[in-house]
Write an enzyme that holds these catalytic residues in place. Structure first.
Site, mmCIF file in Angstrom:
data_model
loop_
_atom_site.group_PDB
_atom_site.id
_atom_site.type_symbol
_atom_site.label_atom_id
_atom_site.label_comp_id
_atom_site.label_asym_id
_atom_site.label_seq_id
_atom_site.Cartn_x
_atom_site.Cartn_y
_atom_site.Cartn_z
ATOM 1 N N GLY A 250 0.304 0.273 -4.856
ATOM 2 C CA GLY A 250 -0.950 -0.464 -4.737
ATOM 3 C C GLY A 250 -1.895 -0.078 -5.842
ATOM 4 N N TYR B 209 13.573 -2.570 -5.543
ATOM 5 C CA TYR B 209 12.452 -2.604 -6.475
ATOM 6 C C TYR B 209 11.258 -1.736 -6.064
ATOM 7 C CZ TYR B 209 8.307 -4.396 -8.869
ATOM 8 O OH TYR B 209 7.161 -4.488 -9.573
ATOM 9 N N CYS C 163 13.858 -11.753 3.155
ATOM 10 C CA CYS C 163 13.507 -12.499 1.941
ATOM 11 C C CYS C 163 14.755 -13.055 1.254
ATOM 12 C CB CYS C 163 12.668 -11.657 0.991
ATOM 13 S SG CYS C 163 13.320 -10.011 0.693
ATOM 14 N N ASN D 219 -0.137 1.032 5.670
ATOM 15 C CA ASN D 219 0.852 0.427 4.787
ATOM 16 C C ASN D 219 1.676 -0.539 5.619
ATOM 17 O OD1 ASN D 219 3.944 1.636 3.302
ATOM 18 N ND2 ASN D 219 2.797 -0.182 2.826
ATOM 19 N N GLY D 220 1.732 -1.794 5.196
ATOM 20 C CA GLY D 220 2.469 -2.798 5.962
ATOM 21 C C GLY D 220 1.598 -4.006 6.215
ATOM 22 N N CYS E 183 16.045 -4.960 7.310
ATOM 23 C CA CYS E 183 15.447 -6.290 7.188
ATOM 24 C C CYS E 183 15.971 -6.898 5.887
ATOM 25 C CB CYS E 183 13.923 -6.202 7.133
ATOM 26 S SG CYS E 183 13.158 -7.807 6.773
ATOM 27 N N CYS F 181 0.817 -1.198 0.000
ATOM 28 C CA CYS F 181 0.000 0.000 0.000
ATOM 29 C C CYS F 181 0.861 1.263 0.000
ATOM 30 C CB CYS F 181 -0.883 0.070 1.246
ATOM 31 S SG CYS F 181 -2.041 -1.283 1.380
ATOM 32 N N ASP G 150 18.281 -7.011 -14.549
ATOM 33 C CA ASP G 150 16.934 -6.983 -13.968
ATOM 34 C C ASP G 150 17.072 -6.801 -12.463
ATOM 35 O OD1 ASP G 150 14.204 -7.070 -13.836
ATOM 36 O OD2 ASP G 150 13.995 -9.000 -14.859
ATOM 37 N N SER H 259 12.473 -1.059 -13.741
ATOM 38 C CA SER H 259 13.143 -1.207 -12.456
ATOM 39 C C SER H 259 14.598 -1.631 -12.611
ATOM 40 C CB SER H 259 12.375 -2.197 -11.584
ATOM 41 O OG SER H 259 12.102 -3.370 -12.309
HETATM 42 S S1 SF4 Z 1 11.292 -9.725 3.968
HETATM 43 FE FE1 SF4 Z 1 12.242 -8.638 2.195
HETATM 44 S S2 SF4 Z 1 10.526 -7.502 1.275
HETATM 45 FE FE2 SF4 Z 1 9.882 -8.098 3.346
HETATM 46 S S3 SF4 Z 1 10.406 -6.366 4.662
HETATM 47 FE FE3 SF4 Z 1 12.132 -7.788 4.748
HETATM 48 S S4 SF4 Z 1 13.544 -7.087 3.116
HETATM 49 FE FE4 SF4 Z 1 11.553 -6.147 2.732
#
Ligand code: SF4
Length: 539
Positions: free
Chosen positions: A61, A279, A477, A136-137, A474, A34, A382, A320
């Site tokens: 979004g 991205y 992923c 958002n989140g 973070c 969002c 990419d 991107s």
């Molecule tokens: S898991 Fe990846 S996409 Fe999700 S908040 Fe952490 S770094 Fe961002």
């Protein structure tokens, strides 16, 4: 915490090479959850400012959009499924009068795509005032919050919405009856686990809050006659607001005719989303003082040092991949060129393609410049690989256009883990990076997409390009190290099961019944009078 402590790893997927005539489905790109926008500006047309702010945040979004406006006496909410430009027109915007507005563009990470789940959400206090909210989140303790709401709620109709955002709105409204929204927020916000940037308002005050980890961006800007909060600095630029600062992790802002007040509901422990730099965010946005564009160019420069290759041209997968391709070309000395033209608007329509059109696959989105590509050894840059379908179709299309070699370079490490903080990645099994095992991963992905070579930027180089300390990011992923613990029951549709047992007060139910803004009572949610019912039937 790693997610494999919670669930058994998914089995690896099987990727069969396509025959020459098989259409390759184009996968959805990773989708942001969002964008939020808020403005307090007496004397300004806050609805139109919010409209343009949402326009700038449309990439975050594209399922639904909405604006809530307060004139000091009542809040009117107008929302619908669709793009910002589809939901609002001159007539609808001119019906939204006031000096406070909040806006929201939605892609669902909790709950289905329905009119009820569009935002801003709305809740009424028992004294007849209202709270409108945009989020958002993604929260990870939604079930616990829903149970808390159920224990407070008297018998009544079932909740129409099935989002974590709606639960938060109702809890805020329930508590605000006794204490007012600011105190209610200071009590509730420490109990929200996960990622959230909130903009909300009652009849007189605009509020903004960011989770203690600051996973998603949220910034504060200044207008000549007011204040703006937005998901990205680019939205400030577009409405002519000057950047003041980021909303701090764990901070609650309140803005009214007495000015701006700041409180902290939790100690800050920054864990900003690294994928925003790769991205999600616009290239003309700054996050934590760092230009997203400059970050992406630097990623490309570093990528050029990985598995160097002889080639004639560097081309991006637009848009991107463009800044990273520019950086790659500059660092490698290989000329930069445009080999693909993007049809920017396809995929952002509610018109379903026919089977004939669907067969075109990636050509719906990208068209090769054959004269540029023919006979060349290409490096294609990419931003990321999710399922691999897009890159597989892309490599094949470039070869058909005459490329003699296709070397794929990816401006992020392999994506191996889902995101629970608001980005809609597929499951582990569907992420192509999990197709092989250990050192063979990259080789099995290279074979699956049909590239001559494949290389990713390293996590260390990506972090270095962001100019943020890794401890403040973070990276889940890419690494599986989740900074916010993930309960086992988390999932996008968690509330659709819970909803059956939650019974909110009847006066808080959002029915989706179209109503005229002029017929609204004090603090009532006003359904979209232009197309809300129709929107429920859209694909
Ligand atoms: S898991 Fe990846 S996409 Fe999700 S908040 Fe952490 S770094 Fe961002």
């Amino acid at each position: 915490m790693r997610s494999d402590e919670l669930t058994a790893p998914d089995s690896a997927p099987v990727y069969a090479p396509a025959n020459d005539h098989e259409p390759i489905p184009v996968e959805a790109e990773p989708r942001e959850e969002c964008g939020v926008f808020g403005v307090f500006a007496p004397g300004e047309d806050v609805a139109k400012l919010t409209y343009y702010g949402l326009y700038a945040l449309q990439h975050r979004g594209q399922e639904a959009a909405g604006i809530a406006v307060s004139d000091g006496a009542q809040i009117v909410v107008f929302k619908d499924l669709g793009l910002v430009s589809q939901v609002f027109d001159e007539q609808s915007l001119s019906s939204l009068h006031g000096h406070i507005a909040i806006g929201h563009t939605r892609y669902s990470t909790t709950g289905s795509t329905t009119w009820e789940n569009a935002q801003p959400t709305f809740g009424s206090t028992s004294v007849g005032t209202g709270i409108a909210l945009g989020h958002n989140g993604n929260l990870v303790n939604t079930a616990e919050l829903a149970a808390r709401l159920a224990s407070r709620a008297s018998a009544g109709t079932q909740p129409a919405a099935t989002t974590d955002s709606d639960i938060v709105t109702r809890l805020l409204a329930a508590t605000a009856t006794d204490t007012g929204p600011a105190e209610a927020a200071m009590t509730l916000l420490p109990d929200l686990a996960g990622a959230f940037c909130l903009v909300f308002c009652d009849e007189n005050t605009l509020y903004a809050a960011r989770d203690r980890n600051g996973v998603r961006p949220l910034v504060l800007g200044r207008l000549e006659r007011g204040w703006v909060v937005a998901s990205e600095t680019a939205a400030l630029d577009i409405v002519g607001a000057s950047f003041v600062r980021e909303v701090e992790p764990g901070e609650l802002l309140a803005i009214d005719e007495d000015g701006l007040r700041s409180s902290h509901f939790a100690p800050a422990n920054p864990k900003g989303c690294l994928f925003e730099y790769v991205y999600l965010a616009r290239p003309d946005t700054h996050i934590a003082g760092r230009s997203v564009y400059a970050t992406r160019v630097e990623i490309g420069r570093r990528l050029a040092a990985v598995d160097r290759v002889e080639a004639d041209m560097v081309i991006p997968t637009p848009d991107s991949g463009t800044p990273a391709a520019i950086g790659y070309a500059a660092a490698s000395g290989i000329p930069y060129g445009q080999g693909l033209v993007k049809n920017a608007y396809v995929g952002r329509t509610f018109i379903q393609p026919s089977q004939t059109i669907r067969q075109l696959g990636i050509r719906l989105k990208l068209n090769p410049l054959r004269d540029v590509i023919r006979g060349k050894r290409l490096v294609v840059v990419d931003d990321s690989i999710v399922r691999g379908n897009t890159q597989r179709a892309l490599v094949r299309m470039l070869r058909e256009a005459g490329a003699v070699e296709v070397h794929v370079r990816i401006a992020s490490p392999p994506l191996r883990w889902p995101c629970f903080y608001g980005i809609d990645f597929p499951s582990r099994a569907e992420l192509i990076a999990n197709a092989g095992a250990g050192e063979e991963d990259i080789e099995s992905v290279r074979r699956a997409i049909g590239a001559d070579t494949l290389a990713h930027v390293s996590l260390a180089d990506l972090v270095a390009a962001s100019e943020q300390p890794r401890t403040r990011l973070c990276t889940a992923c890419f690494t599986g190290d989740y900074p916010i613990p993930i309960p086992e029951q988390v999932g996008k549709h968690v509330l659709e099961g819970i909803a059956r047992s939650v019974e909110p007060p009847a006066d808080q139910a959002v029915t989706g019944t179209p109503a005229s803004p002029s017929s609204s009572g004090r603090g009532q949610t006003v359904g979209a009078s232009y197309g809300a019912a129709d929107s429920l039937r859209r694909p």
